[in-house]
Write a protein that holds these residues in place. Structure first.
Motif, PDB file in Angstrom:
ATOM      1  N   ALA A  25       0.873  -1.165   0.000  1.00 38.10           N
ATOM      2  CA  ALA A  25       0.000   0.000   0.000  1.00 38.10           C
ATOM      3  C   ALA A  25       0.919   1.227   0.000  1.00 38.10           C
ATOM      4  CB  ALA A  25      -0.903  -0.029   1.225  1.00 38.10           C
ATOM      5  N   MET A  26       0.543   2.280   0.656  1.00 40.07           N
ATOM      6  CA  MET A  26       1.394   3.469   0.680  1.00 40.07           C
ATOM      7  C   MET A  26       2.736   3.176   1.370  1.00 40.07           C
ATOM      8  SD  MET A  26      -1.556   6.157   1.558  1.00 40.07           S
ATOM      9  CE  MET A  26      -1.232   7.720   0.801  1.00 40.07           C
ATOM     10  N   ARG A  27       2.679   2.726   2.600  1.00 38.77           N
ATOM     11  CA  ARG A  27       3.893   2.379   3.336  1.00 38.77           C
ATOM     12  C   ARG A  27       3.889   0.927   3.783  1.00 38.77           C
ATOM     13  NH1 ARG A  27       5.438   7.139   7.487  1.00 38.77           N
ATOM     14  NH2 ARG A  27       5.758   5.309   8.732  1.00 38.77           N
ATOM     15  N   ASP A  28       2.733   0.430   4.180  1.00 38.20           N
ATOM     16  CA  ASP A  28       2.606  -0.932   4.685  1.00 38.20           C
ATOM     17  C   ASP A  28       2.621  -1.921   3.532  1.00 38.20           C
ATOM     18  OD1 ASP A  28       2.284   0.283   7.146  1.00 38.20           O
ATOM     19  OD2 ASP A  28       0.103   0.130   7.097  1.00 38.20           O
ATOM     20  N   TYR A  29       2.991  -3.148   3.837  1.00 39.03           N
ATOM     21  CA  TYR A  29       2.991  -4.186   2.804  1.00 39.03           C
ATOM     22  C   TYR A  29       2.798  -5.549   3.435  1.00 39.03           C
ATOM     23  CZ  TYR A  29       7.972  -4.723   4.058  1.00 39.03           C
ATOM     24  OH  TYR A  29       9.165  -4.911   4.727  1.00 39.03           O
ATOM     25  N   CYS A  30       2.503  -6.535   2.595  1.00 44.27           N
ATOM     26  CA  CYS A  30       2.425  -7.914   3.062  1.00 44.27           C
ATOM     27  C   CYS A  30       3.184  -8.799   2.089  1.00 44.27           C
ATOM     28  CB  CYS A  30       0.990  -8.381   3.246  1.00 44.27           C
ATOM     29  SG  CYS A  30       0.049  -8.571   1.756  1.00 44.27           S
ATOM     30  N   VAL A  31       3.746  -9.844   2.648  1.00 45.90           N
ATOM     31  CA  VAL A  31       4.561 -10.791   1.891  1.00 45.90           C
ATOM     32  C   VAL A  31       3.947 -12.166   2.066  1.00 45.90           C
ATOM     33  CG1 VAL A  31       6.848 -11.817   1.678  1.00 45.90           C
ATOM     34  CG2 VAL A  31       6.634  -9.405   2.298  1.00 45.90           C
ATOM     35  N   PHE A  32       3.724 -12.857   0.958  1.00 45.41           N
ATOM     36  CA  PHE A  32       3.237 -14.226   0.984  1.00 45.41           C
ATOM     37  C   PHE A  32       4.429 -15.145   0.781  1.00 45.41           C
ATOM     38  CE2 PHE A  32      -0.429 -11.742  -0.149  1.00 45.41           C
ATOM     39  CZ  PHE A  32      -1.470 -12.353   0.522  1.00 45.41           C
ATOM     40  N   THR A  33       4.608 -16.074   1.716  1.00 50.42           N
ATOM     41  CA  THR A  33       5.668 -17.077   1.576  1.00 50.42           C
ATOM     42  C   THR A  33       4.986 -18.440   1.433  1.00 50.42           C
ATOM     43  OG1 THR A  33       5.972 -17.727   3.901  1.00 50.42           O
ATOM     44  CG2 THR A  33       7.077 -15.690   3.177  1.00 50.42           C
ATOM     45  N   ASN A  34       5.784 -19.478   1.382  1.00 49.65           N
ATOM     46  CA  ASN A  34       5.209 -20.819   1.325  1.00 49.65           C
ATOM     47  C   ASN A  34       4.803 -21.333   2.711  1.00 49.65           C
ATOM     48  OD1 ASN A  34       7.937 -20.970   2.054  1.00 49.65           O
ATOM     49  ND2 ASN A  34       8.161 -23.024   1.227  1.00 49.65           N
ATOM     50  N   LYS A  35       4.965 -20.522   3.763  1.00 50.62           N
ATOM     51  CA  LYS A  35       4.607 -20.920   5.125  1.00 50.62           C
ATOM     52  C   LYS A  35       3.598 -19.992   5.788  1.00 50.62           C
ATOM     53  CE  LYS A  35       8.245 -23.880   5.644  1.00 50.62           C
ATOM     54  NZ  LYS A  35       7.947 -25.268   5.503  1.00 50.62           N
ATOM     55  N   ARG A  36       3.579 -18.704   5.383  1.00 50.10           N
ATOM     56  CA  ARG A  36       2.780 -17.714   6.101  1.00 50.10           C
ATOM     57  C   ARG A  36       2.630 -16.426   5.303  1.00 50.10           C
ATOM     58  NH1 ARG A  36       7.450 -15.712  10.354  1.00 50.10           N
ATOM     59  NH2 ARG A  36       9.159 -16.128   8.922  1.00 50.10           N
ATOM     60  N   VAL A  37       1.821 -15.544   5.857  1.00 46.81           N
ATOM     61  CA  VAL A  37       1.739 -14.165   5.380  1.00 46.81           C
ATOM     62  C   VAL A  37       2.445 -13.321   6.428  1.00 46.81           C
ATOM     63  CG1 VAL A  37       0.232 -12.243   4.770  1.00 46.81           C
ATOM     64  CG2 VAL A  37      -0.503 -14.584   4.299  1.00 46.81           C
ATOM     65  N   ILE A  38       3.319 -12.448   5.996  1.00 46.57           N
ATOM     66  CA  ILE A  38       3.983 -11.506   6.893  1.00 46.57           C
ATOM     67  C   ILE A  38       3.412 -10.132   6.570  1.00 46.57           C
ATOM     68  CG2 ILE A  38       6.156 -10.481   7.647  1.00 46.57           C
ATOM     69  CD1 ILE A  38       7.538 -13.078   6.640  1.00 46.57           C
ATOM     70  N   ALA A  39       2.675  -9.553   7.528  1.00 44.39           N
ATOM     71  CA  ALA A  39       2.100  -8.221   7.365  1.00 44.39           C
ATOM     72  C   ALA A  39       3.033  -7.226   8.042  1.00 44.39           C
ATOM     73  CB  ALA A  39       0.715  -8.166   7.982  1.00 44.39           C
TER      74      ALA A  39
END
Length: 124
Positions: A40-54
């Protein structure tokens, strides 16, 4: 931790995972791979093969960051909502045991079906 019940992310769009890899790499465990990243503007999320990191960027300088780990193994249900004609955004809702609902909104150009397949592959 991010207050998922009282805050909604600005609509996120897909980014090159390499642009944020240095920030999340120290959190990854052996065998964990980044599949995709959305910002988004500053925040982001990462999808891995184990979890989502917000990742919640805090403060004026953005040096302070809150990393919330949302493991697929704790998902009890999830839903994806595709973009429509008048509603141009898409949504992902995940329900976690012990946490409740986590909602992410994406731009209409994001491939929400692919995101749903990722969640389904690792959560089911």
């Amino acid at each position: 931790m991010i207050d998922f019940k009282n805050s909604e992310y600005v609509k996120m769009k897909e980014i090159d995972p390499g642009s944020i890899f240095a920030e999340v790499q120290p959190l990854l465990i052996n065998g964990e791979e980044v599949i995709g990243a959305y910002k988004a503007m500053r925040d982001y999320c990462v999808f891995t093969n184990k979890r989502v990191i917000a990742v919640n960027i805090q403060g004026m300088t953005g040096k302070k960051k809150d990393f919330s780990s949302l493991p697929y193994s704790k998902i009890t249900a999830f839903s994806v909502e595709t973009a429509g004609v008048f509603d141009m955004d898409s949504e992902l809702e995940m329900y976690f045991s012990g946490l409740g609902k986590v909602k992410f909104e994406f731009t209409g150009r994001s491939n929400i079906v692919q995101i749903g397949q990722i969640i389904g592959t690792f959560a089911l």
